[in-house]
Design a protein around this motif. Structure first.
Motif, PDB file in Angstrom:
ATOM      1  N   THR A 284       0.816  -1.219   0.000  1.00  0.00           N
ATOM      2  CA  THR A 284       0.000   0.000   0.000  1.00  0.00           C
ATOM      3  C   THR A 284       0.846   1.263   0.000  1.00  0.00           C
ATOM      4  OG1 THR A 284      -0.140   0.117   2.412  1.00  0.00           O
ATOM      5  CG2 THR A 284      -1.770  -1.253   1.282  1.00  0.00           C
ATOM      6  N   GLY A 285       2.165   1.121  -0.044  1.00  0.00           N
ATOM      7  CA  GLY A 285       3.032   2.292  -0.069  1.00  0.00           C
ATOM      8  C   GLY A 285       3.996   2.370   1.081  1.00  0.00           C
ATOM      9  N   ALA A 286       3.939   1.399   1.989  1.00  0.00           N
ATOM     10  CA  ALA A 286       4.897   1.347   3.085  1.00  0.00           C
ATOM     11  C   ALA A 286       6.128   0.553   2.646  1.00  0.00           C
ATOM     12  CB  ALA A 286       4.248   0.707   4.314  1.00  0.00           C
TER      13      ALA A 286
ATOM     14  N   VAL B 265      23.035  13.636  11.185  1.00  0.00           N
ATOM     15  CA  VAL B 265      22.717  12.763  10.053  1.00  0.00           C
ATOM     16  C   VAL B 265      21.198  12.641   9.963  1.00  0.00           C
ATOM     17  CG1 VAL B 265      24.867  11.428  10.114  1.00  0.00           C
ATOM     18  CG2 VAL B 265      22.943  10.741  11.570  1.00  0.00           C
ATOM     19  N   ALA B 266      20.716  11.841   9.016  1.00  0.00           N
ATOM     20  CA  ALA B 266      19.279  11.676   8.851  1.00  0.00           C
ATOM     21  C   ALA B 266      18.979  10.285   8.299  1.00  0.00           C
ATOM     22  CB  ALA B 266      18.718  12.757   7.924  1.00  0.00           C
ATOM     23  N   ALA B 267      17.697   9.934   8.313  1.00  0.00           N
ATOM     24  CA  ALA B 267      17.208   8.695   7.714  1.00  0.00           C
ATOM     25  C   ALA B 267      15.703   8.846   7.500  1.00  0.00           C
ATOM     26  CB  ALA B 267      17.517   7.489   8.600  1.00  0.00           C
ATOM     27  N   SER B 268      15.104   7.881   6.843  1.00  0.00           N
ATOM     28  CA  SER B 268      13.684   7.937   6.513  1.00  0.00           C
ATOM     29  C   SER B 268      12.826   8.124   7.759  1.00  0.00           C
ATOM     30  CB  SER B 268      13.277   6.652   5.790  1.00  0.00           C
ATOM     31  OG  SER B 268      11.896   6.638   5.539  1.00  0.00           O
ATOM     32  N   ALA B 269      11.869   9.058   7.680  1.00  0.00           N
ATOM     33  CA  ALA B 269      11.017   9.345   8.832  1.00  0.00           C
ATOM     34  C   ALA B 269       9.560   9.597   8.456  1.00  0.00           C
ATOM     35  CB  ALA B 269      11.557  10.562   9.596  1.00  0.00           C
ATOM     36  N   ASP B 270       9.255   9.676   7.180  1.00  0.00           N
ATOM     37  CA  ASP B 270       7.902  10.014   6.738  1.00  0.00           C
ATOM     38  C   ASP B 270       7.004   8.787   6.839  1.00  0.00           C
ATOM     39  OD1 ASP B 270       5.596  10.781   5.411  1.00  0.00           O
ATOM     40  OD2 ASP B 270       6.682  11.976   3.924  1.00  0.00           O
ATOM     41  N   PRO B 271       5.941   8.815   7.655  1.00  0.00           N
ATOM     42  CA  PRO B 271       5.071   7.644   7.765  1.00  0.00           C
ATOM     43  C   PRO B 271       4.176   7.440   6.550  1.00  0.00           C
ATOM     44  CG  PRO B 271       4.176   9.426   9.060  1.00  0.00           C
ATOM     45  CD  PRO B 271       5.505   9.901   8.549  1.00  0.00           C
ATOM     46  N   ASP B 272       4.082   8.459   5.691  1.00  0.00           N
ATOM     47  CA  ASP B 272       3.137   8.417   4.585  1.00  0.00           C
ATOM     48  C   ASP B 272       3.776   7.917   3.295  1.00  0.00           C
ATOM     49  OD1 ASP B 272       0.475   8.775   3.882  1.00  0.00           O
ATOM     50  OD2 ASP B 272       0.886  10.708   2.939  1.00  0.00           O
TER      51      ASP B 272
ATOM     52  N   SER C 140       1.876   1.718   8.866  1.00  0.00           N
ATOM     53  CA  SER C 140       3.000   2.434   8.274  1.00  0.00           C
ATOM     54  C   SER C 140       3.419   3.516   9.255  1.00  0.00           C
ATOM     55  CB  SER C 140       2.584   3.062   6.938  1.00  0.00           C
ATOM     56  OG  SER C 140       3.659   3.802   6.391  1.00  0.00           O
ATOM     57  N   ALA C 141       4.631   3.401   9.806  1.00  0.00           N
ATOM     58  CA  ALA C 141       5.068   4.274  10.894  1.00  0.00           C
ATOM     59  C   ALA C 141       6.253   5.135  10.469  1.00  0.00           C
ATOM     60  CB  ALA C 141       5.446   3.444  12.115  1.00  0.00           C
ATOM     61  N   GLY C 142       6.501   6.172  11.224  1.00  0.00           N
ATOM     62  CA  GLY C 142       7.622   7.054  10.900  1.00  0.00           C
ATOM     63  C   GLY C 142       7.988   7.951  12.055  1.00  0.00           C
ATOM     64  N   GLY C 143       8.592   9.077  11.729  1.00  0.00           N
ATOM     65  CA  GLY C 143       9.088  10.011  12.723  1.00  0.00           C
ATOM     66  C   GLY C 143      10.594   9.889  12.876  1.00  0.00           C
ATOM     67  N   THR C 144      11.217  10.920  13.425  1.00  0.00           N
ATOM     68  CA  THR C 144      12.652  10.785  13.718  1.00  0.00           C
ATOM     69  C   THR C 144      12.872   9.711  14.769  1.00  0.00           C
ATOM     70  OG1 THR C 144      12.537  12.622  15.319  1.00  0.00           O
ATOM     71  CG2 THR C 144      13.204  13.164  13.065  1.00  0.00           C
ATOM     72  N   SER C 145      11.767   9.310  15.433  1.00  0.00           N
ATOM     73  CA  SER C 145      11.836   8.183  16.354  1.00  0.00           C
ATOM     74  C   SER C 145      12.070   6.874  15.607  1.00  0.00           C
ATOM     75  CB  SER C 145      10.542   8.084  17.158  1.00  0.00           C
ATOM     76  OG  SER C 145       9.427   8.003  16.282  1.00  0.00           O
ATOM     77  N   LEU C 146      11.840   6.835  14.318  1.00  0.00           N
ATOM     78  CA  LEU C 146      12.236   5.693  13.488  1.00  0.00           C
ATOM     79  C   LEU C 146      13.667   5.876  13.001  1.00  0.00           C
ATOM     80  CD1 LEU C 146      11.813   3.169  11.688  1.00  0.00           C
ATOM     81  CD2 LEU C 146      10.861   4.713   9.950  1.00  0.00           C
TER      82      LEU C 146
ATOM     83  N   TYR D 118       2.194  15.339   9.138  1.00  0.00           N
ATOM     84  CA  TYR D 118       2.534  14.506  10.284  1.00  0.00           C
ATOM     85  C   TYR D 118       3.632  15.138  11.145  1.00  0.00           C
ATOM     86  CZ  TYR D 118      -0.074  10.741   8.014  1.00  0.00           C
ATOM     87  OH  TYR D 118      -1.050   9.977   7.440  1.00  0.00           O
ATOM     88  N   GLY D 119       4.549  15.864  10.526  1.00  0.00           N
ATOM     89  CA  GLY D 119       5.664  16.446  11.252  1.00  0.00           C
ATOM     90  C   GLY D 119       6.781  16.822  10.314  1.00  0.00           C
ATOM     91  N   ALA D 120       7.917  17.203  10.894  1.00  0.00           N
ATOM     92  CA  ALA D 120       9.065  17.633  10.095  1.00  0.00           C
ATOM     93  C   ALA D 120      10.349  17.324  10.852  1.00  0.00           C
ATOM     94  CB  ALA D 120       8.975  19.127   9.785  1.00  0.00           C
ATOM     95  N   SER D 121      11.415  17.196  10.100  1.00  0.00           N
ATOM     96  CA  SER D 121      12.724  16.863  10.662  1.00  0.00           C
ATOM     97  C   SER D 121      13.216  17.956  11.606  1.00  0.00           C
ATOM     98  CB  SER D 121      13.734  16.666   9.536  1.00  0.00           C
ATOM     99  OG  SER D 121      15.038  16.485  10.040  1.00  0.00           O
TER     100      SER D 121
END
Length: 843
Positions: A253-255, A514-521, A535-541, A470-473
Motif C-alpha cells: 500500500t506504499g509502506a 545525520v538523517a534517515a527515513s522518517a515520513d510515515p506516509d 506504516s510508521a515514521g518520525g525521527t523516532s524511526l 505529520y511532522g518535520a525533521s
C-alpha cells in the motif's frame, strides 16, 4: 588495575581509584599512584606535634543548587503534598575536570591518537573523571548533616541517590512541595522554590533532580498527535504465514519493509552476507514500556533471532502514551539488525526517571549503540517552555554522554518531529513557535538524527526533507552548547553564529548530524502495533535505524572493538559515504519563515545526509591504532604513576619522551620524574584527609601540608603519622585509646587486633615519650605494613604477587629508601616494559 586507565592533563585531585574502605583499602588499590600516595615510607622517627590544619570549620552558608520548575500549562495546584509521600532524589556531582574529559573524548575518537579506541569501563571513568573520593565524602557527609540518608555513590562517581519523604526533603533543602493535577489527568508534585544546600556541600554538586514529577520528555509519536502511524491492513493473526502475508500486503500500500530500507541505504549486501548485528547489543532509552505481544508477532514475521530484554529502571514505565513509540523502536531494531540483542530500558517519565534511565544504559556499558526517541526542549533562555529544569540537568546529561563516548558508545537521538520549532506542541493553545532544538539531540556527544521523506527506496534513494502534516525533521541551532570540534568545518552559515549560545566570535552546536527515513506516509516503516500492521515514521524511526545499521556494520568487523562516538568519524568521512539531501526545508507549518532549507553538503534539516553503508563500513572498519613500544611504555608509566596522560601538557608530550627513550635515555629517568612530580603532593595530602578524617581538605589545610612536604620539613610518613594521630581523627574514634588503636589495625593492617596487641599499643599511647604520633608512625614502619606495601606495588605494576626473594629484599629496603624506589625499580624492569605493550598495543 583497569585495562586502560588514564587521565588527561595534570589533576591535583585525589586519584579516586584508591577507595577509602576500612577493610579493603590496600587490597583494592588499582594504581601505583594510590599505592605510593597512601603508604610511602621514610626514615626517621620522632615525637610529632598534632596538626593544627584540620580544625572544624564554621557552620556553612547555603547555596542554590537547582530551580523551581515551570508549571506546565493546564496544570492546577491541589494543595500541600502529604508528609509521607516518597521522594526519589538524584544528587548529581560535578566531575573533577570537564576540560580533561573533553580532551580525552577527542583522543579516544581521533585516528592516530595514542588513545584511539582505548575505551574505559564505567568504573575506570569514575576513577579518572568522576567526583573525587574527597568530594564524594564531603557531599555524603553534608547530606547526612541536613537530615538526608544518601545511598552509595554510582560507579561513575557522578551521582548519589537519596530516598526520602516529602517533609524531610522540604526541611533539608529549604523548599516546599506542592501537589498538582496535569492537563492530561496525571498527578504530580513540584518544589515551589529552588533547593539549597550548605555552601561547602554545594560546591561539589551539579544539581538535585527529583523534586518534581512533571513529565520530563515527550516522544516523537506524541509530537505528531498520534498520527505518525496509520492502519495499513486489518488486524493480523499471530501465525507466522498469515502475519508475514499481512506485512507484505501493508508494504504493497506504499509502506516499506526492512529489506527496502537496507537496499535504499546500500546495506543489503552487508546483511545478506551474515552481518546482521549478531554479537552486538543495541540499547533503547524509553519512558514507556513496549507492547510485548506486538513485538513477538513482529519477530515471528521477520525471523529475527536476536533477544529482546526489558529492563525496568526506578520501577519501570507502564503501558500507555508512548507505547506505540517504544514498540516501533524495538521493531525497527529487529527488522534492520535481526541478529542483534535489544535491551529496552524504561523508566517513569520524570526528570529523575530520565536521568536514571540514561545513567543505567551508560553504566551497563553493554551496547555500542544506543537509541533515544524521546526528548525535551533545550533551555532557550527567557520563557523556556518546559518543566524539567534548567542547565544543571543538561550539564548532568553531558557528563553521562561524555562517559558514553569514553566507553566507545554512540547515542543516536531523534532530533524531534516539529522541525525548526523544537519546542512546538500543537496541542498547546499557546505554543512556543520560535526556533529551538531538542535535547539530548543537541548534546555535543549525542548523534542527532533528522528525518527524510523516502520518495523511492532505490539505491541511491530519492529523498527530500521530511515536512508534511505529520511532522518535520527537527534541526537548528543550540542555545546552550558551543560548536564541538568535529563540526568546525560546517558553520551552516551566519545562522549558527556564536552569540546565540554565548560563544562570541565562534559558532554554536547545530542539529542534526545525520538523517534517515522518517515520513510515515511515503515508504513508512511497516510495524505491528496494537494488533495491526501500520506504516510508521518520525525521527523516532530514524534514530533506531541508525543504531541498527551501526550494529550491522560493527558485526562485520568486530576486531575494531566498536567504532566509538561516531560524530568525530562521521564528519571526517568522504562526502560520497552519504546520500546528500538537497531539497525541502524543515519549517513545520510555516512557523519560522522557511527555516531551514536543505543545501548541498551539511545543512540544518538533514545534517550530513543519509548513510551509504557499503562505503561507510569500509572506512569505519579500516581505522585502527598502533603504537611503537616506547610510546606504549610512556603511556603506561604516566597512567600508573600520575593517573594521567600528557595529552595537554606541552612540557612532556608523549612523542618527546618516546624519542628520548628510543635514543638511549634510561627508562628510570622518566619514572623518577613522574614519581617525584608536584602532582603527588596534593594527591597525598588529599588522600590523608579522606582516609583519616573522611572529608575534603579545607584550602588552608591543603596549602599548609603541601608546603610542609615540598619544603621537606617533614617526610610523607611523618605527615601520615600527624593525620592518624590528630585530635580530629582521634575524636572520630570517640577519644578512646583502645578504639583508636583498633582503628589503626583496621585501616593500616586490614585485620582485627588481638586483645594482647590492643593492650600493648594502648600502653604505648599512654607511655611518657611515646603517644599517638609515635604509635601511628610505628604502624607505618612495621614489618607487616612494609610487606603489605611490597605486595601491593608488585600487584599494581606487574600484576602478580612478589617472589619470596623480592618480597624479603624490598620489605627491608623500603624502610630506608621508601616505596618510590621500589616502584621505579619495578617499572624499569623488562617485565613491566612488556606489559606496557599489552595494555597499550604497539604494531
Amino acid at each position: 588495575m583497569g585495562s586502560h586507565p588514564y587521565r588527561v592533563g595534570r589533576s591535583r585531585q585525589v586519584d579516586p581509584r584508591a577507595r577509602s574502605r576500612s577493610r579493603s583499602r590496600y587490597r583494592s588499590l588499582t594504581s601505583v599512584a594510590a599505592a605510593i600516595g597512601l603508604l610511602v615510607a621514610s626514615s626517621g622517627v620522632g615525637a610529632i606535634a598534632a596538626p593544627t590544619a584540620t580544625a572544624a570549620s564554621q557552620p556553612p552558608s547555603t547555596t542554590v543548587v537547582g530551580t523551581a520548575p515551570i508549571v506546565p500549562r493546564g496544570a492546577h495546584a491541589k494543595g500541600d503534598v502529604p508528609d509521607s509521600t516518597p521522594v526519589h532524589l538524584v544528587v548529581t556531582l560535578k566531575p573533577r575536570d570537564r576540560a580533561a574529559m573533553r580532551a580525552a573524548v577527542t583522543a579516544v575518537a581521533t585516528p592516530g591518537s595514542p588513545l584511539y579506541r582505548r575505551y574505559l569501563s564505567s568504573e575506570e571513568f569514575g576513577s579518572l573523571f568522576g567526583a573525587s573520593d574527597a568530594q564524594v565524602a564531603a557531599v555524603r557527609s553534608g547530606l547526612r548533616r541536613i537530615g538526608l540518608d544518601p545511598g552509595p555513590v554510582s560507579p561513575n562517581h557522578l551521582s548519589i541517590p537519596v530516598e526520602t519523604n516529602a517533609s524531610t526533603a522540604e526541611r533539608a533543602l529549604g523548599t516546599q512541595l506542592r501537589a498538582y493535577g496535569t492537563a492530561d489527568g496525571h498527578h504530580a508534585f513540584a518544589n515551589t522554590t529552588a533547593p539549597k544546600l550548605p555552601t561547602d556541600v554545594a560546591s561539589g554538586v551539579r544539581g538535585i533532580i527529583g523534586l518534581d514529577t512533571f513529565p520530563a520528555a515527550r516522544s516523537s509519536a506524541q509530537a505528531s498527535a498520534g498520527d505518525a502511524t496509520s492502519s495499513a491492513s486489518p488486524a493480523a493473526t499471530e501465525s507466522t504465514p498469515s502475519v508475514c502475508a499481512a506485512a507484505t500486503d501493508a508494504a504493497a500500500t506504499g509502506a516499506a519493509l526492512p529489506a527496502d530500507y537496507l537496499a535504499a541505504y546500500s546495506a543489503d549486501e552487508l546483511t545478506s552476507s551474515g552481518s546482521t548485528g549478531r554479537g552486538q547489543t543495541v540499547a533503547i532509552l524509553s519512558l514507556q514500556q513496549m507492547n510485548t505481544s506486538d513485538v513477538n508477532v513482529y519477530r515471528q514475521c521477520f525471523g529475527a533471532t536476536g533477544t529482546v530484554q526489558s529492563i525496568a529502571i526506578d520501577g519501570g514505565a507502564p503501558l500507555g502514551d508512548g507505547t506505540v513509540e517504544t514498540t516501533l523502536d524495538v521493531e525497527a531494531m529487529l527488522g534492520l539488525a535481526p541478529g542483534a540483542s535489544v535491551s529496552l530500558y524504561h523508566a517513569p517519565n520524570t526528570a529523575a526517571g530520565w536521568y536514571d534511565d540514561m545513567a543505567a544504559i551508560i553504566g551497563a556499558n553493554s551496547a555500542h549503540f544506543v537509541s533515544v526517541s524521546w526528548g525535551l526542549c533545550e533551555p532557550a533562555g527567557i520563557g523556556a517552555p518546559f518543566p524539567a529544569g534548567d542547565g544543571y540537568l543538561l550539564d548532568a546529561e553531558f557528563d553521562l554522554l561524555t562517559q558514553a563516548a569514553l566507553q566507545g558508545q554512540t547515542v543516536f537521538a531523534a532530533s524531534g518531529d516539529t522541525g525548526s520549532a523544537g519546542c512546538y506542541d500543537p496541542d498547546d493553545p499557546y505554543p512556543y513557535t520560535a526556533p529551538a532544538v531538542s535535547d539530548p539531540a543537541s548534546q555535543p556527544y549525542a548523534s542527532a538524527v533528522g528525518g527524510t521523506t523516502l520518495v523511492s527506496a532505490t539505491a541511491p534513494p530519492d529523498e527530500t526533507v521530511w515536512n508534511d502534516s505529520y511532522g518535520a525533521s527537527g534541526g537548528g541551532i543550540s542555545n546552550y552548547w558551543f560548536q564541538p570540534g568535529f563540526q568546525q568545518h560546517v558553520t551552516a552559515g551566519y545562522d549558527a553564529r556564536g552569540d546565540i549560545c554565548g560563544n562570541p566570535g565562534g559558532y554554536c552546536r547545530t542539529v542534526p548530524d545525520v538523517a534517515a527515513s522518517a515520513d510515515p506516509d511515503d515508504n513508512g516503516f511497516v510495524a505491528y502495533v496494537g494488533g495491526d500492521w501500520v506504516s510508521a515514521g518520525g525521527t523516532s524511526l530514524a534514530a533506531p535505524m541508525w543504531a541498527a545499521l551501526g550494529a550491522d556494520m560493527n558485526s562485520s568487523c568486530p576486531a575494531t572493538n566498536g567504532f566509538g562516538m561516531l560524530n568525530f568519524t562521521l564528519y571526517a568521512l568522504p562526502s560520497n559515504d552519504f546520500n546528500d539531501v538537497t531539497s525541502g526545508n524543515n519549517d513545520f507549518e510555516g512557523l519560522d519563515d522557511g527555516a531551514y532549507p536543505a543545501t548541498p553538503g551539511y545543512d540544518l534539516a538533514t545534517g550530513l545526509g543519509t548513510p551509504v553503508v557499503s562505503r561507510m563500513v569500509s572506512t569505519l572498519c579500516g581505522h585502527s591504532a598502533s603504537l611503537d613500544p616506547e610510546t606504549s611504555f610512556v603511556l603506561a608509566a604516566y597512567a600508573d604513576f600520575t593517573g594521567s596522560l600528557p595529552l595537554e601538557d606541552p612540557a612532556d608530550p608523549i612523542d618527546t619522551w618516546a624519542t628520548r627513550l628510543a635514543n638511549g635515555t634510561p627508562r628510570s629517568v622518566l619514572l623518577n620524574t613522574l614519581a617525584n612530580s608536584d602532582a603527588w603532593v596534593a594527591h597525598i595530602v588529599q588522600e590523608f584527609y579522606v582516609n583519616t578524617l573522611g572529608r575534603a581538605p579545607d584550602a588552608g589545610g591543603l596549602a599548609y601540608w603541601e608546603s610542609i612536604i615540598e619544603t621537606h620539613a617533614m617526610s610523607v610518613a611523618q605527615v601520615a603519622a600527624q593525620f592518624y594521630s590528630s585530635l580530629e581523627f582521634y575524636r572520630r574514634d570517640g577519644s578512646n585509646p583502645r578504639t583508636w588503636v583498633a582503628d589503626l589495625y583496621d585501616k593500616l593492617l586490614e585485620r582485627t587486633a588481638s586483645p594482647s596487641e590492643l593492650d600493648y599499643w594502648v600502653a604505648q599511647v599512654q607511655a611518657p615519650g611515646r603517644g599517638r604520633a609515635w604509635v601511628a608512625y610505628s604502624f607505618y614502619q612495621s614489618e607487616e605494613s612494609r610487606s603489605d606495601r611490597v605486595a601491593n606495588l608488585y600487584q599494581a605494576l606487574l600484576h602478580r604477587a612478589p617472589d619470596p626473594g623480592g618480597q624479603a629484599y624490598w620489605a627491608g629496603r623500603i624502610r630506608t629508601d621508601g616505596d618510590i624506589a621500589l616502584a621505579v625499580n619495578l617499572a624499569a624492569s623488562v617485565e613491566y616494559y612488556g606489559l606496557a605493550g599489552v595494555r597499550f598495543p604497539g604494531p
